[in-house]
Scaffold this motif. Sequence first.
Motif, short mmCIF file in Angstrom:
data_model
loop_
_atom_site.label_atom_id
_atom_site.label_comp_id
_atom_site.label_asym_id
_atom_site.label_seq_id
_atom_site.Cartn_x
_atom_site.Cartn_y
_atom_site.Cartn_z
N UNK A 39 0.82 -1.20 0.00
CA UNK A 39 0.00 0.00 0.00
C UNK A 39 0.85 1.26 0.00
N UNK A 40 0.31 2.28 -0.66
CA UNK A 40 0.93 3.60 -0.68
C UNK A 40 -0.05 4.59 -0.04
N UNK A 41 0.35 5.18 1.07
CA UNK A 41 -0.42 6.22 1.74
C UNK A 41 0.31 7.54 1.56
N UNK A 42 -0.39 8.54 1.03
CA UNK A 42 0.18 9.88 0.92
C UNK A 42 -0.57 10.77 1.90
N UNK A 43 0.13 11.25 2.90
CA UNK A 43 -0.48 12.12 3.91
C UNK A 43 0.06 13.52 3.74
N UNK A 44 -0.83 14.49 3.65
CA UNK A 44 -0.45 15.88 3.43
C UNK A 44 -0.90 16.73 4.61
N UNK A 45 0.06 17.31 5.33
CA UNK A 45 -0.27 18.24 6.40
C UNK A 45 -0.34 19.64 5.81
N UNK A 182 10.52 16.45 6.26
CA UNK A 182 10.97 17.41 7.25
C UNK A 182 12.46 17.69 7.13
N UNK A 183 12.82 18.88 6.73
CA UNK A 183 14.17 19.42 6.75
C UNK A 183 15.21 18.45 6.19
N UNK A 184 16.06 17.87 7.03
CA UNK A 184 17.17 17.09 6.51
C UNK A 184 16.70 15.87 5.73
N UNK A 185 15.50 15.41 5.96
CA UNK A 185 15.02 14.22 5.26
C UNK A 185 14.73 14.47 3.79
N UNK A 186 14.41 15.72 3.45
CA UNK A 186 13.93 15.97 2.10
C UNK A 186 14.96 15.63 1.04
N UNK A 187 16.24 15.84 1.35
CA UNK A 187 17.29 15.54 0.38
C UNK A 187 17.38 14.05 0.08
N UNK A 188 16.87 13.23 1.02
CA UNK A 188 16.94 11.78 0.83
C UNK A 188 15.59 11.19 0.45
N UNK A 189 14.61 12.05 0.22
CA UNK A 189 13.25 11.56 -0.01
C UNK A 189 13.18 10.65 -1.24
N UNK A 190 13.76 11.08 -2.35
CA UNK A 190 13.68 10.31 -3.58
C UNK A 190 14.33 8.94 -3.41
N UNK A 191 15.55 8.90 -2.86
CA UNK A 191 16.24 7.63 -2.70
C UNK A 191 15.50 6.71 -1.74
N UNK A 192 14.90 7.30 -0.71
CA UNK A 192 14.17 6.49 0.26
C UNK A 192 12.96 5.83 -0.38
N UNK A 204 3.98 8.18 3.09
CA UNK A 204 4.75 9.39 2.79
C UNK A 204 4.04 10.59 3.40
N UNK A 205 4.75 11.35 4.23
CA UNK A 205 4.22 12.59 4.81
C UNK A 205 4.81 13.79 4.09
N UNK A 206 3.94 14.66 3.58
CA UNK A 206 4.36 15.86 2.86
C UNK A 206 3.67 17.08 3.48
N UNK A 207 4.35 18.21 3.43
CA UNK A 207 3.79 19.48 3.90
C UNK A 207 3.56 20.36 2.67
N UNK A 208 2.29 20.60 2.35
CA UNK A 208 1.97 21.18 1.04
C UNK A 208 2.50 22.59 0.86
N UNK A 209 2.66 23.35 1.93
CA UNK A 209 3.13 24.73 1.77
C UNK A 209 4.60 24.79 1.38
#
Length: 215
Positions: A39-45, A182-192, A204-209
């Motif tokens: 399953x793929x869950x996309x959560x947007x705060x 969140x911050x330092x994680x974003x640079x590794x988001x694609x590889x993760x 996957x947790x994303x912050x839309x702003x």
Amino acid sequence: MYPYRFQDLKNLLIQIDNVEYQNVPLYTINSFDRTQLRYLIIRCDVEFDPLNALKFAYLLKDANLIASFYFRLDTAYDRNILLEIQRMGHEVGFHHNCLDLTNSNYELAKDIFINWVNKLRNEGINLRTVSGHSELFRYSRNYDTNLDLFDKFPYLLNSLELKEAYSLYRNIRFSINYIGDNFYRVARLKNSIINNGKNESLHILLHTHRWREKL
């Protein structure tokens, strides 16, 4: 991938959704059959700028993806936008921060929580789940996170026929990887995302702003 460039993220999500995952809203998590699918869950705060969240929702819809959008009501509330996002098939939830707003006045925080839940439902939102807001570097003598409201009032969620996203996530019985922007994680988001285990679901947790370029 340049951090917070949404078009790159959208292209990546399309690839993994089409090939490996069933994309589902978060409120369905208790009905997952792990023996059958990943399953793929996309959560947007949504903490600020609801219009940007609306653009985000349209782009996901165009990519045949659904997400669970959690809105802070003190900084990102727009009734028409919430209803439009819901009409697209996305889940709309409440990103609650009532203990933060009341400086840990639990009784007042409970009243605000109940009032906002009722407001959303009265205005047409099919509210099933809520998600606690966490303020980085915010410290209090009286509580750790906004989730502490439900430790103080353990009946509150059930009385309102709600589930808390973090509790749902913790109680699942199969392997799911949590990846955030969140911050330092974003640079590794694609590889993760690319390197997620072959037998594991993905949350996957994303912050839309934060995601603005090419919107």
